[in-house]
Design an enzyme around this catalytic site. Structure first.
Site, PDB file in Angstrom:
ATOM      1  N   LYS A 138       0.864  -1.181   0.000  1.00  0.00           N
ATOM      2  CA  LYS A 138       0.000   0.000   0.000  1.00  0.00           C
ATOM      3  C   LYS A 138       0.897   1.226   0.000  1.00  0.00           C
ATOM      4  O   LYS A 138       1.709   1.406   0.907  1.00  0.00           O
ATOM      5  CB  LYS A 138      -0.904   0.001   1.230  1.00  0.00           C
ATOM      6  CG  LYS A 138      -1.770   1.236   1.331  1.00  0.00           C
ATOM      7  CD  LYS A 138      -2.741   1.145   2.485  1.00  0.00           C
ATOM      8  CE  LYS A 138      -3.616   2.376   2.551  1.00  0.00           C
ATOM      9  NZ  LYS A 138      -4.541   2.317   3.684  1.00  0.00           N
ATOM     10  N   LYS A 173      -2.221  -1.570  -3.809  1.00  0.00           N
ATOM     11  CA  LYS A 173      -3.080  -0.387  -3.768  1.00  0.00           C
ATOM     12  C   LYS A 173      -2.249   0.872  -3.875  1.00  0.00           C
ATOM     13  O   LYS A 173      -1.248   0.966  -3.162  1.00  0.00           O
ATOM     14  CB  LYS A 173      -3.838  -0.419  -2.446  1.00  0.00           C
ATOM     15  CG  LYS A 173      -4.590   0.817  -2.099  1.00  0.00           C
ATOM     16  CD  LYS A 173      -5.247   0.644  -0.774  1.00  0.00           C
ATOM     17  CE  LYS A 173      -5.969   1.923  -0.438  1.00  0.00           C
ATOM     18  NZ  LYS A 173      -6.592   1.888   0.829  1.00  0.00           N
TER      19      LYS A 173
HETATM   20  C1  PBG Z   1      -7.122   3.610   5.518  1.00  0.00           C
HETATM   21  C2  PBG Z   1      -7.584   3.317   4.151  1.00  0.00           C
HETATM   22  C3  PBG Z   1      -7.449   4.202   3.083  1.00  0.00           C
HETATM   23  C4  PBG Z   1      -8.064   3.597   1.979  1.00  0.00           C
HETATM   24  C5  PBG Z   1      -8.557   2.342   2.388  1.00  0.00           C
HETATM   25  N1  PBG Z   1      -8.238   2.173   3.753  1.00  0.00           N
HETATM   26  C6  PBG Z   1      -6.893   5.563   3.014  1.00  0.00           C
HETATM   27  C7  PBG Z   1      -5.613   5.892   3.649  1.00  0.00           C
HETATM   28  O1  PBG Z   1      -4.727   5.058   3.805  1.00  0.00           O
HETATM   29  O2  PBG Z   1      -5.462   7.053   4.014  1.00  0.00           O
HETATM   30  C8  PBG Z   1      -8.165   4.245   0.637  1.00  0.00           C
HETATM   31  C9  PBG Z   1      -9.193   3.741  -0.306  1.00  0.00           C
HETATM   32  C10 PBG Z   1      -9.485   4.643  -1.431  1.00  0.00           C
HETATM   33  O3  PBG Z   1      -8.836   5.707  -1.635  1.00  0.00           O
HETATM   34  O4  PBG Z   1     -10.417   4.319  -2.181  1.00  0.00           O
HETATM   35  N2  PBG Z   1      -6.701   2.629   6.328  1.00  0.00           N
END
Ligand code: PBG
Length: 323
Positions: A194, A247
């Site tokens: 991520k 992601k």
């Molecule tokens: C946070 C989380 C995020 C997303 C999913 N879980 C955002 C972040 O890390 O700030 C993002 C999903 C998206 O942008 O569609 N744990």
């Protein structure tokens, strides 16, 4: 010329015969945002067509998705500011919005696959995914909170737990907590790679969960790195993950391919909020053909190696019969 590749493109029937990649409803996971209250359905300004639902309307929305053959959902809560604290205690409080939502969905639709998000940020007064102390995001102390959260989700009937916080060791920790409590059948879909991405902006608007200070660069990955994704994926696999997720998706197709080539586990990709917003904005301006742009994006993510795609486009592609 002996080779004329165009021969295999000469008609629709032949093009379909040689098509290498397909996207089907079975590959899609629909993220859904939840708010407290009743009769709520408010659109996320930066995500046209995507809403925050109160539980009553969430059940209606899921029912209509199931009719389309869309069976997997990833739930995210919008938590009222007054309920947030430094330890994210709301994340495992028995009567919390999120836990009630999981129970209701599984009670009404036991056949649906419910994926739950394990991270502190929607419940944290600091807006970070871990416990903050003197400006630092603590790792091992955070694991305990994640364990409580994962266990609470499992007790409510979650099918798959998805830790999204990027703390070291969380997959192994959560696996152990689940197993010790007899939830050996609850799966873990790990956000393995991520990235600290600009493309989460609209999601943070939807949940009002942006960090109150600083950024997430000490836990989320540097967008410049590919090899580091393998370290993360290998660890998650060793710690017991059932799926490895990458992601965002589109700017990281190379990472999806790399991880796919180095694991036997199913690979998932999250086509995130900013990717959705970008496409929708161009479509609203009349700059892109909606059906073609969206199906091309989803096909590309599959082609790169993702088995499952978390995407805000999931319902519309089925509703419009674009697949
Ligand atoms: C946070 C989380 C995020 C997303 C999913 N879980 C955002 C972040 O890390 O700030 C993002 C999903 C998206 O942008 O569609 N744990």
């Amino acid at each position: 010329m002996l080779q004329r590749p165009r021969r295999n493109r000469k008609s629709e029937v032949i093009r379909q015969m040689v098509q290498e990649t397909h996207v089907s409803a079975a590959n899609l996971i629909f993220p859904l945002f939840i708010v407290d209250g009743t009769f709520q359905k408010t659109e996320v300004a930066s995500m046209p067509g995507i809403y925050r639902y109160s539980i009553d309307n969430l059940l209606r929305e899921i029912e209509s998705c199931l009719k389309l053959g869309l069976n997997s959902f990833d739930l995210f809560p919008n938590i009222e500011e007054s309920l947030k604290d430094t330890m994210a205690t709301e994340s495992h409080r028995d009567d919390s919005l999120y836990l009630r939502a999981i129970r209701e969905v599984k009670k009404n639709f036991p056949e649906a696959c419910v994926i739950t998000d394990v991270a502190m940020d929607p419940y944290s007064s600091d807006g970070h995914d871990g416990i903050v102390k003197n400006g630092e995001i603590l790792n091992d102390e955070t694991l305990e909170v994640l364990g409580k959260m994962a266990l609470a989700h499992a007790q409510c009937g979650a099918d798959i737990i998805a830790p999204s916080d990027m703390m070291d060791g969380r997959v192994g920790y959560i696996r152990k907590v689940l197993d010790e409590n007899s939830f050996t059948n609850v799966s873990i879909m790990s956000y393995s790679a991520k990235y600290a991405s600009a493309f989460y902006g609209p999601f943070r608007d939807a949940l009002n969960s942006a960090p109150k200070f600083g950024d997430k660069k000490t836990y989320q990955m540097n967008p410049a790195n590919q090899r580091e994704a393998l370290i993360e994926a290998n660890l998650d696999e060793l710690e017991g993950a059932d799926f490895l997720m990458i992601k965002p998706a589109l700017p990281y197709l190379d990472v999806i391919k790399l991880i796919k080539d180095n694991t036997e586990l199913p690979v998932a990709a999250y086509n995130v909020s900013g990717e959705y917003a970008m496409i929708k904005a161009a479509i609203q301006k009349g700059w892109l053909n909606e059906q073609r742009a969206i199906t091309e994006v989803l096909t590309s993510i599959r082609r790169a190696g993702a088995t499952a795609i978390l995407t805000y486009h999931a319902k519309e592609v089925l509703e419009n019969k674009w697949l």
